[in-house]
Design a protein around this motif. Sequence first.
Motif, PDB file in Angstrom:
ATOM      1  N   SER A 126       0.866  -1.179   0.000  1.00  0.00           N
ATOM      2  CA  SER A 126       0.000   0.000   0.000  1.00  0.00           C
ATOM      3  C   SER A 126       0.899   1.224   0.000  1.00  0.00           C
ATOM      4  N   ALA A 127       0.378   2.329  -0.499  1.00  0.00           N
ATOM      5  CA  ALA A 127       1.211   3.532  -0.579  1.00  0.00           C
ATOM      6  C   ALA A 127       0.337   4.766  -0.724  1.00  0.00           C
ATOM      7  N   ALA A 128       0.826   5.872  -0.192  1.00  0.00           N
ATOM      8  CA  ALA A 128       0.185   7.159  -0.443  1.00  0.00           C
ATOM      9  C   ALA A 128       0.407   7.529  -1.898  1.00  0.00           C
ATOM     10  N   THR A 129      -0.659   7.793  -2.607  1.00  0.00           N
ATOM     11  CA  THR A 129      -0.535   8.154  -4.013  1.00  0.00           C
ATOM     12  C   THR A 129      -0.660   9.653  -4.202  1.00  0.00           C
ATOM     13  N   ALA A 130       0.097  10.164  -5.164  1.00  0.00           N
ATOM     14  CA  ALA A 130      -0.101  11.547  -5.569  1.00  0.00           C
ATOM     15  C   ALA A 130      -1.476  11.688  -6.217  1.00  0.00           C
ATOM     16  N   ARG A 131      -2.026  12.877  -6.133  1.00  0.00           N
ATOM     17  CA  ARG A 131      -3.289  13.208  -6.815  1.00  0.00           C
ATOM     18  C   ARG A 131      -3.030  14.422  -7.687  1.00  0.00           C
ATOM     19  N   THR A 132      -3.351  14.289  -8.949  1.00  0.00           N
ATOM     20  CA  THR A 132      -3.005  15.301  -9.941  1.00  0.00           C
ATOM     21  C   THR A 132      -3.964  16.481  -9.922  1.00  0.00           C
ATOM     22  N   ILE A 133      -3.395  17.672 -10.003  1.00  0.00           N
ATOM     23  CA  ILE A 133      -4.148  18.911 -10.208  1.00  0.00           C
ATOM     24  C   ILE A 133      -3.672  19.484 -11.534  1.00  0.00           C
ATOM     25  N   GLY A 134      -4.574  19.607 -12.485  1.00  0.00           N
ATOM     26  CA  GLY A 134      -4.204  20.053 -13.812  1.00  0.00           C
ATOM     27  C   GLY A 134      -3.930  21.543 -13.878  1.00  0.00           C
ATOM     28  N   ILE A 135      -3.600  21.993 -15.076  1.00  0.00           N
ATOM     29  CA  ILE A 135      -3.380  23.420 -15.302  1.00  0.00           C
ATOM     30  C   ILE A 135      -4.739  24.109 -15.256  1.00  0.00           C
ATOM     31  N   THR A 136      -4.927  24.909 -14.234  1.00  0.00           N
ATOM     32  CA  THR A 136      -6.211  25.564 -13.998  1.00  0.00           C
ATOM     33  C   THR A 136      -5.952  26.864 -13.240  1.00  0.00           C
ATOM     34  N   ALA A 137      -6.992  27.636 -12.991  1.00  0.00           N
ATOM     35  CA  ALA A 137      -6.844  28.904 -12.284  1.00  0.00           C
ATOM     36  C   ALA A 137      -6.369  28.658 -10.853  1.00  0.00           C
ATOM     37  N   PRO A 138      -5.542  29.566 -10.311  1.00  0.00           N
ATOM     38  CA  PRO A 138      -5.032  29.361  -8.941  1.00  0.00           C
ATOM     39  C   PRO A 138      -6.132  29.147  -7.912  1.00  0.00           C
ATOM     40  N   GLY A 139      -7.210  29.894  -8.017  1.00  0.00           N
ATOM     41  CA  GLY A 139      -8.283  29.732  -7.036  1.00  0.00           C
ATOM     42  C   GLY A 139      -8.919  28.362  -7.093  1.00  0.00           C
TER      43      GLY A 139
END
Length: 352
Positions: A126-139
């Motif tokens: 088991s492992a902590a997985t990264a979660r992706t945040i795409g190119i989007t507005a800072p807010g």
Amino acid sequence: MKTSQRTVRLELTEPLRISRSTMAAREAVWLTIEHEGRRGHGEAVTSVYYGLDAGTLGRLLHAEAQWLARFTDPESALEAFRTGTREVAAPPAVTAAVEAALLDLVGKLAGVPVHRLVGAPGAPPSAATARTIGITAPGRAEAQAARLVRNGFSVLKLKAGAPDPADDLARARAVRAAAPGARLLLDPNGAWTAQESERLLPLFAELGVEAVEQPLAPGDPEALAKLAERSPLPVIADEDAVDLEDARRLAGRVQGINVKLAKCGGVSAALRIAELIAGSGTELMLGCLTASTLSIAPSVHLADRARWVDLDGHLLLADDPWTGIGGADGTVRASRHPGLGVRERGAGEAGA
């Protein structure tokens, strides 16, 4: 052994924008191999970057079925992957899907989970997985980061490579403000020049970014290795590290290599890369394409071998048709069930 395949459409919860494209959906082709009343499953997904559409995948998997027909049992076919003696020219994504289906089937026939088949003793990885945040507005990125941290995510991966690098920095600052304790990874998908990288990476380092994936356009691994010598952040090769020879060229010269099964050719190929770079100063990252749980599961069975785990492709889907590896709380977990330990929603236990 009998084989069959099915094509399905995977819709994302929201479009994912990266430096070179925006994706809202992709198709997946499922391969099923049946032997002695048990079924093993694997998945290959379409990719514009790799030039694979659903029709091409279907034709290639049909050719794989003819190769599989040469064997009387799945163990013999799987051995060809393990020993590297398989003499079939196929794209890595296809090879990975076939091997995954064989591992699933062999595990079910033997009553053993895949992580045990590939030599991982003890509890399921088991492992902590990264979660992706795409190119989007800072807010918007800030709100996403806050929600993800509340849900249990401790690793966030920020896509970068916007036309104006200031937008990337603003997004990273917003995410850092929303998630001050999270580990941050950065992925420009090859959008920067060497000069831009040398200017920008110290700024991201000040924000506590832990590592950067493939900042430079692929095709010049020497330039990537030279950047890694000077970078204030660990540099992880992705598009420049496709197969074993690429890994051999970069071992000890970059700080990490992102191994995706659909890129390198499957579990056995990934294990050979992991063995090659062990002790070299280059560490393993496990990545994935946006895909269902069926496609992500084989990598989860290898998760105990990696420093960085980025196996969130199934979490980006509006409706994942498979289940069995978790991840919604920030942690992916291999199953104790035989084979891959996943099942199609609405189907029988462990996808039998």
